[in-house]
Design a protein around this motif. Structure first.
Motif, PDB file in Angstrom:
ATOM      1  N   THR A  65       0.845  -1.189   0.000  1.00  0.00           N
ATOM      2  CA  THR A  65       0.000   0.000   0.000  1.00  0.00           C
ATOM      3  C   THR A  65       0.882   1.240   0.000  1.00  0.00           C
ATOM      4  O   THR A  65       1.865   1.325   0.722  1.00  0.00           O
ATOM      5  N   ASP A  66       0.515   2.209  -0.830  1.00  0.00           N
ATOM      6  CA  ASP A  66       1.267   3.460  -0.952  1.00  0.00           C
ATOM      7  C   ASP A  66       0.376   4.598  -0.473  1.00  0.00           C
ATOM      8  O   ASP A  66      -0.766   4.728  -0.901  1.00  0.00           O
ATOM      9  N   ARG A  67       0.914   5.408   0.433  1.00  0.00           N
ATOM     10  CA  ARG A  67       0.179   6.590   0.905  1.00  0.00           C
ATOM     11  C   ARG A  67       0.707   7.782   0.117  1.00  0.00           C
ATOM     12  O   ARG A  67       1.857   8.170   0.275  1.00  0.00           O
ATOM     13  N   HIS A 117       5.350   9.940  -1.514  1.00  0.00           N
ATOM     14  CA  HIS A 117       4.956   8.527  -1.355  1.00  0.00           C
ATOM     15  C   HIS A 117       5.449   8.021  -0.004  1.00  0.00           C
ATOM     16  O   HIS A 117       6.566   8.343   0.412  1.00  0.00           O
ATOM     17  N   ASN A 157      -4.434   6.456   1.006  1.00  0.00           N
ATOM     18  CA  ASN A 157      -3.830   5.126   0.898  1.00  0.00           C
ATOM     19  C   ASN A 157      -4.335   4.447  -0.367  1.00  0.00           C
ATOM     20  O   ASN A 157      -5.551   4.296  -0.545  1.00  0.00           O
ATOM     21  N   ARG A 168       5.476   4.239   2.193  1.00  0.00           N
ATOM     22  CA  ARG A 168       5.115   2.818   2.252  1.00  0.00           C
ATOM     23  C   ARG A 168       4.311   2.553   3.520  1.00  0.00           C
ATOM     24  O   ARG A 168       4.696   2.948   4.601  1.00  0.00           O
ATOM     25  N   ARG A 169       3.190   1.901   3.380  1.00  0.00           N
ATOM     26  CA  ARG A 169       2.313   1.610   4.513  1.00  0.00           C
ATOM     27  C   ARG A 169       2.311   0.144   4.836  1.00  0.00           C
ATOM     28  O   ARG A 169       2.397  -0.705   4.125  1.00  0.00           O
TER      29      ARG A 169
END
Length: 118
Positions: A68-70, A115, A91, A117-118
């Protein structure tokens, strides 16, 4: 007395192999320091296309990866008195899409997408 040909071959080959083995045989292996295993990093980051039209900025993002990218759109206005704007973070999961928009009162100085990373 002469030695028969077969006897010379049988006696000569092991001697030649021993002599050859001592010349060619590698030295004892030394202890090598091995690097710790580090897996390759997985690809990450949504692909974003940013469009500026007048005083409005729009980013269309698509995440083709598993993580998942925030994403967040940041707009820096050209005028000193104009307030810079940051969109709310969104997200984006695997194969997800998002559209982010922000604006200035007058001209836009610069636009970028961050960006996380989540």
């Amino acid at each position: 007395m002469r030695m028969p040909w077969r006897s010379a071959t049988v006696l000569g080959v092991p001697g030649a192999l021993l002599a050859l083995g001592t010349l060619v045989w590698p030295a004892a292996p030394t202890a090598a320091v091995s690097e710790p295993y580090r897996p390759e990093p997985r690809p990450f980051g949504a692909a974003c296309s940013v469009y500026v039209e007048g005083s409005r900025a729009t980013a269309h993002c698509h995440n083709p990866y598993l993580d998942t990218d925030r994403v967040q759109l940041h707009v820096e206005c050209a005028r000193w008195w104009d307030v810079d704007a940051d969109s709310a973070p969104v997200n984006i999961g695997p194969t997800g899409r998002a559209t982010l928009t922000e604006r200035c009162w007058k001209e836009i100085g610069s636009v970028w997408v961050s960006h996380l990373r989540r």
